[in-house]
Design a protein around this motif. Structure first.
Motif, PDB file in Angstrom:
ATOM      1  N   SER A  13      26.436  83.498  15.900  1.00 14.40           N
ATOM      2  CA  SER A  13      25.473  82.397  15.924  1.00 14.40           C
ATOM      3  C   SER A  13      25.906  81.352  16.959  1.00 14.40           C
ATOM      4  O   SER A  13      27.025  81.396  17.475  1.00 14.40           O
ATOM      5  CB  SER A  13      25.376  81.757  14.536  1.00 14.40           C
ATOM      6  N   GLN A  14      24.998  80.433  17.287  1.00 14.10           N
ATOM      7  CA  GLN A  14      25.322  79.350  18.221  1.00 14.10           C
ATOM      8  C   GLN A  14      25.074  78.018  17.534  1.00 14.10           C
ATOM      9  O   GLN A  14      24.212  77.903  16.666  1.00 14.10           O
ATOM     10  CB  GLN A  14      24.410  79.416  19.460  1.00 14.10           C
ATOM     11  N   ARG A  60      23.626  74.489  18.592  1.00 12.02           N
ATOM     12  CA  ARG A  60      22.875  73.873  19.689  1.00 12.02           C
ATOM     13  C   ARG A  60      22.606  72.410  19.359  1.00 12.02           C
ATOM     14  O   ARG A  60      22.234  72.087  18.232  1.00 12.02           O
ATOM     15  CB  ARG A  60      21.542  74.593  19.889  1.00 12.02           C
ATOM     16  N   GLU A 114      21.999  84.742  15.286  1.00 12.63           N
ATOM     17  CA  GLU A 114      21.872  85.747  16.350  1.00 12.63           C
ATOM     18  C   GLU A 114      20.419  86.204  16.442  1.00 12.63           C
ATOM     19  O   GLU A 114      19.794  86.494  15.426  1.00 12.63           O
ATOM     20  CB  GLU A 114      22.709  86.978  15.987  1.00 12.63           C
ATOM     21  N   ARG A 128      32.577  75.455  24.162  1.00 16.80           N
ATOM     22  CA  ARG A 128      31.627  74.360  24.433  1.00 16.80           C
ATOM     23  C   ARG A 128      31.126  74.487  25.859  1.00 16.80           C
ATOM     24  O   ARG A 128      31.916  74.680  26.785  1.00 16.80           O
ATOM     25  CB  ARG A 128      32.324  73.002  24.279  1.00 16.80           C
ATOM     26  N   GLU A 165      23.889  74.295  29.099  1.00 17.44           N
ATOM     27  CA  GLU A 165      22.904  75.274  29.573  1.00 17.44           C
ATOM     28  C   GLU A 165      21.722  74.442  30.035  1.00 17.44           C
ATOM     29  O   GLU A 165      20.981  73.913  29.201  1.00 17.44           O
ATOM     30  CB  GLU A 165      22.533  76.221  28.432  1.00 17.44           C
ATOM     31  N   LEU A 221      25.708  73.398  23.980  1.00 16.39           N
ATOM     32  CA  LEU A 221      25.842  74.348  22.885  1.00 16.39           C
ATOM     33  C   LEU A 221      27.272  74.820  22.780  1.00 16.39           C
ATOM     34  O   LEU A 221      28.103  74.557  23.663  1.00 16.39           O
ATOM     35  CB  LEU A 221      24.888  75.541  23.046  1.00 16.39           C
ATOM     36  N   ASN A 250      29.753  78.133  20.513  1.00 10.96           N
ATOM     37  CA  ASN A 250      29.672  79.297  19.640  1.00 10.96           C
ATOM     38  C   ASN A 250      29.682  78.847  18.175  1.00 10.96           C
ATOM     39  O   ASN A 250      30.241  77.799  17.847  1.00 10.96           O
ATOM     40  CB  ASN A 250      30.842  80.238  19.897  1.00 10.96           C
ATOM     41  N   GLY A 251      29.077  79.662  17.336  1.00 10.80           N
ATOM     42  CA  GLY A 251      28.988  79.330  15.908  1.00 10.80           C
ATOM     43  C   GLY A 251      30.296  79.604  15.194  1.00 10.80           C
ATOM     44  O   GLY A 251      30.401  80.518  14.376  1.00 10.80           O
TER      45      GLY A 251
END
Ligand code: ZN
Ligand code: ZN
Length: 341
Positions: free
Chosen positions: A2-3, A5, A18, A88, A91, A96, A98-99
């Motif tokens: 997951s991310q 954001r 995901e 970190r 974009e 954003l 990573n989860g």
């Protein structure tokens, strides 16, 4: 993976799953399923969960087998995962990462037919010990900034498929925005008065007693002055302390008693109403740029209990305002009639 954001308009972080792990049909409305026959959190079903990360067990019992009173396991479908780097990055003009985090389930009892308020004070103390132990362990992970412990009790509070009495824990690489708001309000108050906001509110509630619902030597429970929801409750330790993990053994015993008391009052007054409970703790202290140094003095950990008498509507979502049809003074009187106290 997951991310996480960041919403550029509000500063809010959102965990986004995901993209290839879902189907649109997953989200079609389905009536709530009643309790399923098989529950992975019942005693003797230990093999159906990931291996335990903490348990309070009878002497001689084996890890991941029967003989426990509280058992903590990673969530088998976590929102955030412990493995990997934060990564970190930007974009375009979005931020954003990573989860990364931890998502754990705390089975509060081996028995399927018991709710938290039906446990003994000693059993609830064990649940509190498990919270403390997991926070202390996750604090060692430098990537984590905050541990949120929460509980959804009953249908409508998020507990839709499994009715075993559990709490959940999420270790997060950022501090939740709602906590940040509280931290900033407490810091501003301290900057002006050199006193803890929560200690001052507690003194006022104990003095006036109009919104007080329960009290013992170490804790007070009251309906907050600006309660968002009917029968909303706040539980505050009487001794100033910013960090939940630093409560003493005797305070944990007192907390178990007052928690059982107020949950039983809610149950006997309102029936088996769903509620959410959360620990409002300070973030992990990791000195860095912009980090304030008075957090030990200006923040005061507490519990928030939000009975779900009705659903949050478009008005609340859109405005951030809440309409509460039950004044907290009336809620306190319903839960703890003053003539009987
Ligand atoms: Zn069960
Ligand atoms: Zn305080």
């Amino acid at each position: 993976m997951s991310q996480m954001r960041k919403d550029v308009f509000t500063g809010r972080w959102v965990i986004v799953a995901e993209t290839d792990a879902v189907q649109p049909t997953d989200f079609r409305f389905k009536p709530f399923r009643r309790d399923t026959a098989f529950c992975p959190f019942c005693e003797t079903n230990e093999a159906s969960t990931p291996p335990e990360v903490f348990a309070i067990r009878r002497p001689g019992s084996m890890a991941n087998g029967p003989g426990w009173s509280v058992r903590v396991v990673p969530n088998s479908r976590p929102h955030l995962r412990i493995e990997g780097e934060l990564g970190r990055r930007g974009e375009g003009f979005h931020d954003l990462m990573n989860g990364i985090g931890a998502h754990e389930i705390i089975a509060e009892t081996p028995r399927h037919d018991r709710s938290l308020h039906e446990l003994t004070p000693e059993e609830i103390s064990d649940v509190i010990r498990a919270y403390v132990a997991r926070i202390a362990d996750l604090e060692r992970d430098e990537r984590m900034r905050y541990v949120l412990i929460f509980k959804n009790h009953g249908e409508g509070a998020g507990a839709h498929t499994i009715f075993h009495s559990i709490s959940q824990l999420m270790a997060l690489p950022v501090t939740p925005r709602s906590i940040k708001t509280k931290l900033m309000m407490a810091r501003d108050y301290y900057a002006q008065k050199e006193r803890c906001l929560y200690c001052d509110v507690l003194a006022e509630e104990l003095n006036k007693r109009r919104r007080l619902v329960a009290e013992n030597s170490d804790f007070a429970a009251f309906a907050p002055f600006a309660s968002r929801f009917p029968f909303e409750l706040c539980v505050l330790p009487k001794s100033h302390n910013s960090a939940f993990s630093r409560t003493s053994d005797s305070e944990r015993g007192s907390l178990a008693h007052i928690l059982r008391d107020i949950l039983q009052k809610l149950d006997s007054t309102l029936g088996r109403l769903p509620y959410s409970l959360s620990l409002q703790d300070r973030p992990f202290v990791r000195p860095r740029k912009g980090y304030w140094r008075t957090i030990e003095a200006d923040f005061h950990w507490h519990l928030e209990i939000l009975p779900q008498v009705f659903r949050v509507t478009g008005f609340e979502w859109a405005s951030g305002f809440f309409y509460n049809p039950v004044p907290p003074e009336i809620a306190a009187q319903c839960l703890a009639p003053r003539s009987a106290s």
